[in-house]
Design an enzyme around this catalytic site. Sequence first.
Site, mmCIF file in Angstrom:
data_model
loop_
_atom_site.group_PDB
_atom_site.id
_atom_site.type_symbol
_atom_site.label_atom_id
_atom_site.label_comp_id
_atom_site.label_asym_id
_atom_site.label_seq_id
_atom_site.Cartn_x
_atom_site.Cartn_y
_atom_site.Cartn_z
ATOM 1 N N LYS A 1 10.247 -12.338 142.023
ATOM 2 C CA LYS A 1 9.167 -11.852 142.503
ATOM 3 C C LYS A 1 8.060 -12.256 142.440
ATOM 4 C CE LYS A 1 7.088 -6.529 143.441
ATOM 5 N NZ LYS A 1 7.030 -5.175 142.540
ATOM 6 N N SER B 1 7.834 -1.877 146.187
ATOM 7 C CA SER B 1 7.192 -2.813 146.299
ATOM 8 C C SER B 1 8.254 -4.305 145.928
ATOM 9 C CB SER B 1 5.534 -2.772 145.358
ATOM 10 O OG SER B 1 6.578 -3.100 144.382
ATOM 11 N N SER C 1 9.604 0.533 142.152
ATOM 12 C CA SER C 1 9.635 -0.374 143.197
ATOM 13 C C SER C 1 10.835 -1.380 142.955
ATOM 14 C CB SER C 1 8.200 -0.879 142.364
ATOM 15 O OG SER C 1 7.839 -0.350 143.794
HETATM 16 N N1 GLN Z 1 5.047 3.415 145.703
HETATM 17 C C1 GLN Z 1 5.305 3.014 144.645
HETATM 18 C C2 GLN Z 1 3.466 2.771 144.591
HETATM 19 O O1 GLN Z 1 2.802 2.368 145.407
HETATM 20 C C3 GLN Z 1 6.096 2.649 143.723
HETATM 21 C C4 GLN Z 1 4.952 1.030 143.204
HETATM 22 C C5 GLN Z 1 5.483 0.437 142.683
HETATM 23 O O2 GLN Z 1 6.731 0.207 141.841
HETATM 24 N N2 GLN Z 1 4.953 -0.380 141.464
HETATM 25 O O3 GLN Z 1 2.484 3.044 143.731
#
Ligand code: GLN
Length: 488
Positions: free
Chosen positions: A80, A155, A179
């Site tokens: 990532k 994400s 994410s």
């Molecule tokens: N979807 C969640 C957010 O927008 C979690 C994101 C993540 O786990 N990095 O913060």
Amino acid sequence: MSQDLHTLTLTQLAAGLGNGDYSSVQLTEALLARIASLDKTLNAFVTVTADAALAAARRADESRAAGKGGVLNGLPVVHKDIFCTRGVLTTCGSRMLENFVAPYDATIVERLNAAGAVVLGKTNMDEFAMGSSNETSYFGPVRNPWDLERSPGGSSGGSAAAVAARFAPAATGTDTGGSIRQPAALTGTVGLKPTYGRVSRYGMIAFASSLDQAGVITRSTEDAALLLGVMAGLDERDSTSIDHPVPDYVDALSGPIDGLRVGVVRQHFDAGLDEKCAAAVREALAVLEARGAVLTEVDLPNLDLSVPTYYVVAPAECSSNLSRFDGIRFGHRADNPEDLLDLYCRSRGEGFGAEVKRRIMTGTYVLSAGYYDAYYLKAQQVRQLIADDFKKAFAEVDVIAGPTSPTPAFKLGDKTDDPITMYLNDIYTIGANLAGLPALSTPCGFVEGLPVGLHLVGPHFGEAALLRCSHHYEQETDWHTACPESYR
Ligand code: GLN
């Protein structure tokens, strides 16, 4: 040489390389060719490191020929784009870091490299890991290989799409609120978020430091176990990493799940969960039961407070973490500033996208004098209640099981105008982050051709039981081997 190297898992590839069926260079070339021809539509990568990958593959082949090499020798992975990689662009999905070449490797990158991994590239992601659909990326959304009109989740959507499309057998990801697990569920892959502190955060660009955790996305539980074993363990450079023995996670897969107490959360099956997803999850639970697991109902009474709590704590921490991106110390610098204030304002205004700005503003607000007690302090108290709920539940069960996500993959654009609906995607995953618990998502069926995930949460350092449970489930089902039609 087999034409289908892309279909194999890490564990299968390790065997093939070991037998001399093919070389790491051949494998790397095959995957790079696939990425070059198929990623134009998916947009899973921000950077493909073809030359470095081939050089690493050559070194791996040489060390194998000399009878040397680590457990991942010659095996391809992707990272990532939130992990610093020395000499390679590390953008975090943001214009702010569009030109940032990291001067060092994140600890997990270093550990995987030391074990012989071959890095094919850096994957697309929501900007600074804020999002559930990959649509906040400065580099454009990622498409879901199961349906190009749909989001792969976020994400870590680029990592999940890359693994689902067979560009790479494994990817790293980060999980602050879901994410790793949500995109894994939406792409039919296995996603593991370890216990907070199990894996080093050094060199992982911070979003919300008390929640962020590095993990993996793979196509089998066995592969997740293999990678966790390499990544886990104390890192002196991360003061939150914990000195706790690292078991042999692959070895632990084979133990029985007979008598394993699996807690089914009553609140998980309330309104909000798509009925067909609920049915798939219930069927998965029945499979575990048939393998000897004992199902009981458990309560997480404060579950509905987890999203509001997270959306105070995470923005608060992000507003502090992202203050370093000011155009002077780090990040994009605006041209021809009139004065210092103009430089700060325009650098940050141009460098960050809308969702990141929304979080920074919310975070600054909840931390400000006058609102701190009402929001931030209150959220910390509720966070403790949520952690206590899990503690109580784990006094009675070994693993908690339920859905990973309330719906299968949604259409790109469907939720971008409504942040709250987007935030609700993480309703089942956020609790594990607030409580620092390990959790994984494993494929458990399809709804109208789209993958659905089974979510398993364990007590602190309970990764081995989660992995074993998921591995047993994979012995009975073949959801995890399903491949989107255009990517076979
Ligand atoms: N979807 C969640 C957010 O927008 C979690 C994101 C993540 O786990 N990095 O913060």
